[in-house]
Design a protein around this motif. Sequence first.
Motif, PDB file in Angstrom:
ATOM      1  N   ILE A 141      -9.907   2.530  -8.777  1.00  0.00           N
ATOM      2  CA  ILE A 141      -8.689   3.342  -8.850  1.00  0.00           C
ATOM      3  C   ILE A 141      -7.754   2.963  -7.709  1.00  0.00           C
ATOM      4  O   ILE A 141      -6.559   2.728  -7.922  1.00  0.00           O
ATOM      5  CB  ILE A 141      -9.024   4.853  -8.788  1.00  0.00           C
ATOM      6  N   LYS A 142      -8.297   2.860  -6.512  1.00  0.00           N
ATOM      7  CA  LYS A 142      -7.462   2.539  -5.353  1.00  0.00           C
ATOM      8  C   LYS A 142      -6.847   1.147  -5.474  1.00  0.00           C
ATOM      9  O   LYS A 142      -5.679   0.948  -5.125  1.00  0.00           O
ATOM     10  CB  LYS A 142      -8.273   2.688  -4.060  1.00  0.00           C
ATOM     11  N   ARG A 143      -7.593   0.172  -5.995  1.00  0.00           N
ATOM     12  CA  ARG A 143      -7.038  -1.173  -6.169  1.00  0.00           C
ATOM     13  C   ARG A 143      -5.908  -1.160  -7.200  1.00  0.00           C
ATOM     14  O   ARG A 143      -4.874  -1.801  -7.010  1.00  0.00           O
ATOM     15  CB  ARG A 143      -8.128  -2.156  -6.591  1.00  0.00           C
ATOM     16  N   LYS A 144      -6.106  -0.420  -8.303  1.00  0.00           N
ATOM     17  CA  LYS A 144      -5.071  -0.352  -9.332  1.00  0.00           C
ATOM     18  C   LYS A 144      -3.836   0.371  -8.799  1.00  0.00           C
ATOM     19  O   LYS A 144      -2.701  -0.038  -9.077  1.00  0.00           O
ATOM     20  CB  LYS A 144      -5.609   0.327 -10.592  1.00  0.00           C
ATOM     21  N   VAL A 145      -4.038   1.430  -8.033  1.00  0.00           N
ATOM     22  CA  VAL A 145      -2.914   2.168  -7.446  1.00  0.00           C
ATOM     23  C   VAL A 145      -2.168   1.271  -6.454  1.00  0.00           C
ATOM     24  O   VAL A 145      -0.932   1.232  -6.447  1.00  0.00           O
ATOM     25  CB  VAL A 145      -3.411   3.467  -6.769  1.00  0.00           C
ATOM     26  N   ALA A 146      -2.916   0.548  -5.632  1.00  0.00           N
ATOM     27  CA  ALA A 146      -2.278  -0.344  -4.656  1.00  0.00           C
ATOM     28  C   ALA A 146      -1.457  -1.410  -5.359  1.00  0.00           C
ATOM     29  O   ALA A 146      -0.331  -1.716  -4.965  1.00  0.00           O
ATOM     30  CB  ALA A 146      -3.344  -0.979  -3.758  1.00  0.00           C
ATOM     31  N   ALA A 147      -2.015  -1.985  -6.421  1.00  0.00           N
ATOM     32  CA  ALA A 147      -1.291  -3.020  -7.166  1.00  0.00           C
ATOM     33  C   ALA A 147      -0.025  -2.450  -7.798  1.00  0.00           C
ATOM     34  O   ALA A 147       1.031  -3.092  -7.786  1.00  0.00           O
ATOM     35  CB  ALA A 147      -2.191  -3.636  -8.226  1.00  0.00           C
ATOM     36  N   ALA A 148      -0.129  -1.247  -8.353  1.00  0.00           N
ATOM     37  CA  ALA A 148       1.020  -0.629  -9.014  1.00  0.00           C
ATOM     38  C   ALA A 148       2.101  -0.198  -8.021  1.00  0.00           C
ATOM     39  O   ALA A 148       3.286  -0.189  -8.352  1.00  0.00           O
ATOM     40  CB  ALA A 148       0.567   0.579  -9.844  1.00  0.00           C
TER      41      ALA A 148
END
Length: 154
Positions: A142-149
């Motif tokens: 979740i954190k990686r996807k949020v960071a990417a977004a």
Amino acid sequence: MTTQALPSALAAIVDDFQALSEPERLQLLLEFSEGLPELPERLTNHPELLEQVVECQSPLFLTIETEKDGTAGSGTAVRLFFKAPAEAPTTRGFAGVLHEGLDGLSAAEILAVPDDMPELLGLTRAITPLRMRGMTAMLGRIKRKVAAASGASA
């Protein structure tokens, strides 16, 4: 680590778990599994929009979306979506905890959640280490996807 480092909804969930005995914590986890929302129709028939968390023992898929939160600050809220089979109550329970504790928060709030937050639930002796790694992996994904977004770094 204390719950002071957590967003309020997630801190309240952790406090609820910490107030219980181990058997009661497992029951609460099962309740979270039952409360995990179904995928919205726009995602149901599009598995390509979901990412599998391969570290989970049971098949778990997730994705995020961002939306303007509509408040005076006009920030961006992160929406979380999970797909986990009903026959995997532990995995669904972890997803339910993360959904209830993080859904609708800002990217910055989610990225600030400590990576070892799952350990605060007090389940390390009640469930296998592999399942705990699965929840930690869910949070990490979740954190990686949020960071990417959001263009931030996780």
